[in-house]
Design a protein around this motif. Sequence first.
Motif, PDB file in Angstrom:
ATOM      1  N   TRP A 250      91.857  28.886  31.238  1.00 19.67           N
ATOM      2  CA  TRP A 250      90.925  30.098  31.116  1.00 19.67           C
ATOM      3  C   TRP A 250      89.512  29.653  31.305  1.00 19.67           C
ATOM      4  O   TRP A 250      88.779  30.731  31.849  1.00 19.67           O
ATOM      5  N   GLY A 251      88.871  28.466  31.034  1.00 22.46           N
ATOM      6  CA  GLY A 251      87.534  28.029  31.326  1.00 22.46           C
ATOM      7  C   GLY A 251      87.322  28.227  32.525  1.00 22.46           C
ATOM      8  O   GLY A 251      86.425  28.610  33.326  1.00 22.46           O
ATOM      9  N   ILE A 252      88.301  27.687  33.653  1.00 19.67           N
ATOM     10  CA  ILE A 252      88.062  27.639  34.826  1.00 19.67           C
ATOM     11  C   ILE A 252      87.807  29.042  35.433  1.00 19.67           C
ATOM     12  O   ILE A 252      87.115  29.406  36.375  1.00 19.67           O
TER      13      ILE A 252
ATOM     14  N   THR B  35      87.257  31.813  33.668  1.00 15.09           N
ATOM     15  CA  THR B  35      86.015  32.476  33.303  1.00 15.09           C
ATOM     16  C   THR B  35      84.747  31.977  33.998  1.00 15.09           C
ATOM     17  O   THR B  35      83.947  32.685  34.603  1.00 15.09           O
ATOM     18  N   ILE B  36      84.599  30.759  34.296  1.00 18.40           N
ATOM     19  CA  ILE B  36      83.729  30.230  35.179  1.00 18.40           C
ATOM     20  C   ILE B  36      83.508  30.777  36.434  1.00 18.40           C
ATOM     21  O   ILE B  36      82.514  30.986  37.107  1.00 18.40           O
ATOM     22  N   ARG B  37      84.725  30.525  37.031  1.00 16.81           N
ATOM     23  CA  ARG B  37      84.974  31.068  38.502  1.00 16.81           C
ATOM     24  C   ARG B  37      84.419  32.518  38.460  1.00 16.81           C
ATOM     25  O   ARG B  37      83.818  33.076  39.730  1.00 16.81           O
ATOM     26  N   HIS B  38      85.012  33.512  37.648  1.00 18.23           N
ATOM     27  CA  HIS B  38      84.511  34.775  37.834  1.00 18.23           C
ATOM     28  C   HIS B  38      83.154  34.888  37.395  1.00 18.23           C
ATOM     29  O   HIS B  38      82.656  35.914  37.980  1.00 18.23           O
ATOM     30  N   TRP B  39      82.493  34.123  36.540  1.00 15.87           N
ATOM     31  CA  TRP B  39      81.099  34.358  36.401  1.00 15.87           C
ATOM     32  C   TRP B  39      80.325  34.143  37.408  1.00 15.87           C
ATOM     33  O   TRP B  39      79.132  34.847  37.831  1.00 15.87           O
ATOM     34  N   TYR B  40      80.641  33.026  38.404  1.00 20.47           N
ATOM     35  CA  TYR B  40      80.193  32.861  39.474  1.00 20.47           C
ATOM     36  C   TYR B  40      80.192  33.874  40.734  1.00 20.47           C
ATOM     37  O   TYR B  40      79.395  33.960  41.486  1.00 20.47           O
TER      38      TYR B  40
END
Length: 352
Positions: A32-34, A36-41
């Motif tokens: 989930w963190g990966i 989320t971070i990927r989506h954020w970038y």
Amino acid sequence: MVKQTNYTTTDKLITRITTMIAGLIAICLLIWGIITIRHWYAFEETDDAQVEAYINPVTARVSGFIKEIRYNDNQEVKKGDTLLIIDNNEYQLNREQSVAGLQTSKEQVRALQANIETAEKAAEVNKALIGAAKSKLTRQQQEYDRYKKLLEAESATKEQMENIESELEVATSNYQAAVHNYEVALSKVMDSKAQIAPVMAEINRRDLVLKRTDLDVNYTVVTAPYNGRIGRRTIQPGQQIQIGQTLAYIVDKNSGLWVVANFKETQLHNMHIGQTVNIVADAYPDKEIKGKILSWSPATGARFSLLPPDNSTGNFVKIAQRIPVKIQIDLNDPAQSFLSAGMNANVAVPKN
């Protein structure tokens, strides 16, 4: 003395299951963190967005009492559908009065045209009488000249000369009367023709009044200006309404829906007009809608407020401002059927 701990088979099984669950939770959190971070970038996002549509009032163009209402709350309507009917008895009477006035003016024109024809015929008769009188006058003048010579030669009596002179005066008077009557007849023709112009102007005025009354009669039937959906009904039959009064609100279906997303000023550098965006309405979180950026505001939302902030007053605090971005939803998108104006939405714009 060392204390010996004995683990039973059940304890070992519980420990193993707990370790596996903890591991799965850790893996899920990592995934989930990966994501989320990927989506954020990969995306610029905002949850400060709302669905918008053209919501226009339906107003009355004439005053009167409501006779009939033909729509209900939240009803779908099509362009030209009758929404309500206003009592038109008074407007019908005004129309009939205008028709009667117009007909009267037209009859006046017919009467003047008949007078012109009569006067022209009378002028023709008087013109013919002028010719007859002129011929008689010429003959009497010749007779007078002949008797004058006879009188000079003493071949005619003075009495005969006086009779011929009297007849010449009568012929002259008749000729002058015929000419005068002809001029009077021509004057009547010109007078009648001159009276036609103001009557024709009155006909044009009354025709315009009739068209205006026709409009008033037509305005007593209020129709839908376009395809859309009516909002809440606030009027009742028998209620008196005034010109310009709002009768209902209609959401324009033909113009479609769009989303106004308020992005921070620091997010705009990754956006351009025509860019495809992803929209998720709060009411339908499982449905992703596609849209395109049409434009963004020439100023921040704060600048359009009633009291825009003034940083020169000495209480400056730097706050990231938001810019309204207009995003058009495709007219053929099924989302048009379940979205409503005012719904909140989340918007994600890819960082291209």
